[in-house]
Design an enzyme around this catalytic site. Structure first.
Site, mmCIF file in Angstrom:
data_model
loop_
_atom_site.group_PDB
_atom_site.id
_atom_site.type_symbol
_atom_site.label_atom_id
_atom_site.label_comp_id
_atom_site.label_asym_id
_atom_site.label_seq_id
_atom_site.Cartn_x
_atom_site.Cartn_y
_atom_site.Cartn_z
ATOM 1 N N TYR A 222 0.840 -1.197 0.000
ATOM 2 C CA TYR A 222 0.000 0.000 0.000
ATOM 3 C C TYR A 222 0.887 1.264 0.000
ATOM 4 C CZ TYR A 222 -2.637 3.918 1.709
ATOM 5 O OH TYR A 222 -3.144 5.181 1.839
ATOM 6 N N SER A 273 -8.129 13.100 7.660
ATOM 7 C CA SER A 273 -8.773 12.292 6.621
ATOM 8 C C SER A 273 -10.283 12.475 6.646
ATOM 9 C CB SER A 273 -8.507 10.814 6.871
ATOM 10 O OG SER A 273 -7.329 10.445 6.271
ATOM 11 N N CYS A 275 -12.183 14.943 5.854
ATOM 12 C CA CYS A 275 -12.724 16.237 6.277
ATOM 13 C C CYS A 275 -12.754 17.243 5.119
ATOM 14 C CB CYS A 275 -11.917 16.802 7.436
ATOM 15 S SG CYS A 275 -12.113 15.857 8.960
ATOM 16 N N GLY A 276 -12.451 16.788 3.900
ATOM 17 C CA GLY A 276 -12.589 17.671 2.737
ATOM 18 C C GLY A 276 -11.312 18.335 2.262
ATOM 19 N N LYS A 277 -10.157 17.731 2.570
ATOM 20 C CA LYS A 277 -8.884 18.378 2.236
ATOM 21 C C LYS A 277 -8.654 18.483 0.719
ATOM 22 C CE LYS A 277 -3.990 17.802 3.481
ATOM 23 N NZ LYS A 277 -3.032 16.748 3.811
ATOM 24 N N THR A 278 -8.636 17.336 0.035
ATOM 25 C CA THR A 278 -8.360 17.383 -1.404
ATOM 26 C C THR A 278 -9.478 18.115 -2.145
ATOM 27 O OG1 THR A 278 -7.057 15.374 -1.229
ATOM 28 C CG2 THR A 278 -7.767 15.981 -3.428
ATOM 29 N N SER A 279 -10.721 17.915 -1.713
ATOM 30 C CA SER A 279 -11.855 18.621 -2.343
ATOM 31 C C SER A 279 -11.665 20.122 -2.280
ATOM 32 C CB SER A 279 -13.145 18.365 -1.573
ATOM 33 O OG SER A 279 -13.657 17.159 -1.876
ATOM 34 N N ALA A 389 -9.260 3.202 -1.315
ATOM 35 C CA ALA A 389 -8.732 3.093 -2.688
ATOM 36 C C ALA A 389 -8.253 4.471 -3.131
ATOM 37 C CB ALA A 389 -9.821 2.583 -3.622
ATOM 38 N N ARG A 421 -14.209 18.165 11.391
ATOM 39 C CA ARG A 421 -15.505 17.594 11.033
ATOM 40 C C ARG A 421 -16.302 17.435 12.319
ATOM 41 N NH1 ARG A 421 -18.402 13.445 7.932
ATOM 42 N NH2 ARG A 421 -16.955 13.429 6.188
HETATM 43 C C1 SPV Z 1 -3.133 10.368 4.389
HETATM 44 O O1 SPV Z 1 -3.713 9.406 4.889
HETATM 45 O O2 SPV Z 1 -3.020 11.450 4.965
HETATM 46 C C2 SPV Z 1 -2.555 10.239 3.046
HETATM 47 C C3 SPV Z 1 -2.407 8.929 2.455
HETATM 48 O O3 SPV Z 1 -2.171 11.212 2.469
HETATM 49 S S1 SPV Z 1 -1.063 8.069 3.049
HETATM 50 O O4 SPV Z 1 -0.005 8.169 2.069
HETATM 51 O O5 SPV Z 1 -1.486 6.699 3.257
HETATM 52 O O6 SPV Z 1 -0.632 8.674 4.307
HETATM 53 MN MN MN Z 2 -2.032 12.934 3.812
#
Ligand code: SPV
Ligand code: MN
Length: 628
Positions: A222, A273, A275-279, A389, A421
Site C-alpha cells: 500500500y 482524513s 474532512c474535505g482536504k483534497t476537495s 482506494a 468535522r
Molecule cells: C493520508 O492518509 O493522509 C494520506 C495517504 O495522504 S497516506 O499516504 O497513506 O498517508
Molecule cells: Mn495525507
C-alpha cells in the site's frame, strides 16, 4: 566494506556509471550496503531520463504489478486485502533508549528496531531487481528542498514516485558529496498472487537520527506504507525541521484563492482524513499548488511554502462529477493515472464506490471477481472499491494547476486553515484572533468526528492536532511550540481560520447537512477578503465570523444563489454548550500530554470564560445578529 567494489561487481556498466557520476561516497555506501544485505538479482538506477521513466512504467505492467485499463495512460494496481491502509501497528519511530514521544506515536528503541528490521530485510530481494530512484522533496533548485533516494523492489513504488515527486538525480549532483539526503529502503517481500505474503513481518521503521535519516519498510505494498518520499520522508522532515528550528513540515494542501481584480492569495490547509482536504484544494474556480505536504519557511519576513510533491495520491471514494468536477474529469480522461484497489468494470475502465454512476453489474476488484451481491467472510457486502482506494495523478496535467505550483521561491502564505468535522459545534468558517490563538485553540484542538464510513462509534471525536497526529516524529508539544514560534521572524503572520463542512440539522449526527457541497467556495472567498482587510467580521468568543451581507453577496456572485438570513443564522449560531464541551475534551487530553505549554491551557480557559459570559447574557444558542 568497499562500496565501490560492490557496486562495480553488482551493477552493469551503464547503471554503475549513473551512480559514479554523482560522486557521493555516502550514497555509494548506502546503495552498496543494501545490495549486500537485500541480495537483489539486478539493480536498475533511474536517472530521471524519459527512457528510464518509461522503463519503470513498462516493467510495472510486464511483471503484473499494474494492469492496463481501457483509457489511455490509465493503469490499476491491487494491494493485499489486508494491506490497504497505513499499518499503524507495524509502524514505529526509532528513538534512543529511554526517550519517549507522545502517547499517540509508537516508538521503539533504535538498536532493537534496526536489528529486527534488518533481520527481516536480509536477502529479501533475492531474484528481484532493486530500483534506485532519486527524488527532490520540494521544487528543484530551492532552499526548501531535500533530496532523497529510494531503494525498492517494486516498480509500482517507482512509478508512483516519478509521478508524485520531482526528479532528484540532478539535485544529487549538486550535493557535492554531502550526506544531507533522506534514504528509504523498501521491499514488498515474497509475493503470492502478486500480493505480499508475509504480512506478519510487515515493518515500517523511521530512523530519524541526524546521521541516519533512513526509513526501512518491509513486506508491504500500500502506497502509504511503501512510497518512501511521501509519509516516511514526512517523519524525517518533521524531526529535521525541529532540530534546525527555522522551518516547518506540515500536513497541508496549498492553493491559490482568486480574489477581486485578478488578485491571487495563497492559503494552506490541514484537514484530517475525510474532512474535505483534497476537495478544497481542487475546488472549482481556484488553483492548486499541492494537496498533502508542505514545507514552510520565513523568507524576507514572509511565511512562504512549497509543495513537497508534484502529484496527488488521493482517496477516490465519493469522487463524483457533481461534487469534485476537476478530479472526476482527471480520472475519466486520457492521461497518466494509477488507480489502486478500485474495480475494473466490464468495459475495461476503473469504477469506484460513490462515483455517481449506475452500479456496474460485475467486475474485478481487490477481492477478485465482484458482483453487487458479493459478501465477505462476515456476510458484509463487499464495496465496489476499498474505502481507502486511491488514485495517483500529476498536477501538471490539471488545468486548475496554479502558475506558481513549482516556484522554487515558494508561495507567500496569506492564510492557514484547520479543517475539522463535527455535526454540532464549530461554525462553517471562523478566523482566529491572532496566530497564537489560532495555533492553540484551532490547530492544537483540531477534531474529527467518526462517520458511517469510518470505524468506531458515530459521533465520537478524535483529537488530531494540526492533522498530523499520525506523522509526528517529535513530541506533540515540541511540534506545537515550533508552530507557535515560526512567525517570530515574520513581519506579518498569516491569518488562521477554522473550517467545518459537516454541520447537520439540529446537530443530529444522522441529520442532513446544513451547508451545501459547494459552499466551501464561499468560505474560501471570504477568507481571501479578510486577508486583505476587504470584509468586516463579527467578533464571537471563539473568533471572527462573516457578516450576513458579505456572504449574501458572495453566494450570489460565485454560485448564483440567494443566501437567506435563516440559512446564515442556522449555520453561524454560536453553540455554547457544544463549544464548552469541546474545551473540556481538549483540555482533558492535554492534561496528559507531557510538557504542554501553560499558554495552551490559558488560551482555552480564556475562551471558556468568554463563552460563559456570553451564555449568561444571551443563553445557550446565540445568533450572530445578537452580537452585531
Ligand atoms: C493520508 O492518509 O493522509 C494520506 C495517504 O495522504 S497516506 O499516504 O497513506 O498517508
Ligand atoms: Mn495525507
Amino acid at each position: 566494506m568497499d562500496s565501490k567494489r560492490t557496486l562495480q561487481k553488482r551493477l552493469d556498466k551503464k547503471n554503475y556509471r549513473k551512480i559514479e557520476t554523482l560522486k557521493n561516497p555516502h550514497l555509494e555506501d548506502f546503495i552498496a550496503c543494501y545490495i549486500e544485505h537485500c541480495a537483489p538479482q539486478s539493480v536498475f538506477v533511474c536517472d530521471g531520463s524519459p527512457q528510464d521513466m518509461q522503463y519503470l512504467r513498462e516493467k510495472a505492467l510486464e511483471n503484473g504489478e499494474e494492469r492496463k485499463l481501457a483509457t489511455a495512460g490509465h493503469t490499476i494496481h491491487f494491494d493485499s486485502a489486508k494491506d490497504q491502509a497505513r499499518a499503524k501497528g507495524d509502524t514505529a519511530v526509532l528513538v534512543p533508549a529511554n526517550i519517549k514521544l507522545s502517547e499517540n506515536v509508537r516508538t521503539l528503541d533504535s538498536e532493537e528496531g534496526r536489528k529486527e528490521v534488518h533481520e527481516i530485510l536480509k536477502d529479501i530481494m533475492k531474484g528481484k531487481e532493486m530500483l534506485v530512484i532519486f527524488g527532490s522533496l520540494g521544487p528543484n533548485n530551492s532552499v526548501f528542498s531535500i533530496p532523497g533516494v529510494q531503494l525498492s523492489d517494486s516498480y509500482y513504488v517507482g512509478h508512483n514516485e516519478i509521478m508524485l515527486f520531482r526528479q532528484g538525480y540532478e539535485d544529487f549532483k549538486k550535493l557535492k558529496g554531502s550526506k544531507r539526503f533522506f534514504k528509504f529502503v523498501h521491499s514488498q517481500g515474497e509475493l503470492i498472487n502478486g500480493v505480499t505474503k508475509n504480512l506478519d513481518k510487515r515493518r515500517i521503521y523511521m530512523d530519524i537520527e541526524p546521521n541516519v535519516e533512513t526509513v526501512y519498510s518491509a513486506n508491504n505494498q500500500y502506497g502509504g506504507n511503501s512510497i518512501g518520499f511521501k509519509k516516511h520522508a514526512m517523519r524525517l522532515a518533521i524531526a529535521r525541521a525541529n532540530r534546525e528550528g527555522d522551518w516547518l513540515c506540515e500536513h497541508m494542501f496549498l492553493m491559490g484563492v482568486h480574489g477581486p481584480k485578478g488578485r491571487v492569495t495563497y492559503i494552506s490547509g490541514a484537514y484530517p482524513s475525510a474532512c474535505g482536504k483534497t476537495s478544497t484544494a481542487m475546488v472549482q474556480g481556484e488553483t492548486i499548488v499541492g494537496d498533502d505536504i508542505a514545507y514552510i519557511r520565513v523568507i524576507d519576513g514572509e511565511l512562504k511554502a512549497v509543495n513537497v510533491e508534484k502529484g496527488m495520491f488521493g482517496i477516490i471514494g465519493d469522487v463524483k462529477e457533481k461534487g469534485d468536477p476537476e478530479i472526476f474529469k482527471a480520472l475519466t480522461s486520457p492521461r497518466g493515472v494509477i488507480f489502486s484497489n478500485v474495480l475494473i468494470a466490464p468495459d475495461g475502465n476503473a469504477r469506484w464506490s460513490g462515483d455517481g454512476r449506475p452500479t456496474p453489474e460485475r467486475g474485478v476488484n481487490y477481492t477478485g471477481e465482484w458482483t453487487p451481491d458479493k459478501k465477505d467472510a462476515d456476510g458484509k457486502p463487499v464495496p465496489i472499491s476499498h474505502p481507502n482506494a486511491r488514485y495517483t495523478i500529476e498536477i501538471k496535467t490539471l488545468k486548475n494547476r496554479d502558475v506558481k505550483a513549482d516556484d522554487p521561491d515558494g508561495i507567500p502564505l496569506g492564510g492557514v486553515i484547520y479543517g475539522g468535522r463535527d455535526s454540532d459545534t464549530t461554525v462553517p468558517v471562523e478566523q482566529a484572533f491572532d496566530w497564537t490563538h489560532g495555533i492553540l485553540t484551532k490547530a492544537a484542538a483540531l477534531e474529527s468526528e467518526s462517520t458511517f464510513a469510518t470505524i468506531g462509534e458515530i459521533g465520537k471525536r478524535d483529537l488530531n492536532p494540526m492533522s498530523n497526529i499520525d506523522f509526528l516524529s517529535i513530541p506533540l508539544t515540541d511540534y506545537i511550540n515550533d508552530d507557535l514560534k515560526i512567525v517570530k521572524n515574520a513581519k506579518k503572520a498569516p491569518l488562521i481560520f477554522s473550517a467545518n463542512y459537516f454541520l447537520r440539522k439540529d446537530g443530529n449526527p444522522k441529520g442532513e447537512f446544513i451547508t451545501g457541497i459547494k459552499d466551501k467556495r464561499i468560505w474560501l472567498k471570504w477568507m481571501e477578503l479578510r486577508i486583505h482587510g476587504d470584509a468586516e467580521a463579527i467578533k464571537t468568543p471563539t473568533g471572527f465570523i462573516p457578516k450576513y451581507e458579505d456572504l449574501k453577496k458572495l453566494f450570489k456572485s460565485v454560485l448564483g444563489e440567494d443566501y437567506t438570513r435563516e440559512q446564515y443564522n442556522e449555520q453561524f449560531t454560536i453553540r455554547i454548550p457544544q463549544l464548552l464541551a469541546k474545551i473540556d475534551r481538549v483540555e482533558k487530553i492535554y492534561r496528559n500530554v507531557p510538557n504542554t505549554p501553560e499558554i495552551l491551557f490559558k488560551a482555552h480557559e480564556e475562551q471558556r470564560k468568554r463563552l460563559e459570559d456570553l451564555r449568561k447574557k444571551k443563553g445557550d444558542y446565540v445568533k450572530p445578529e445578537e452580537l452585531a
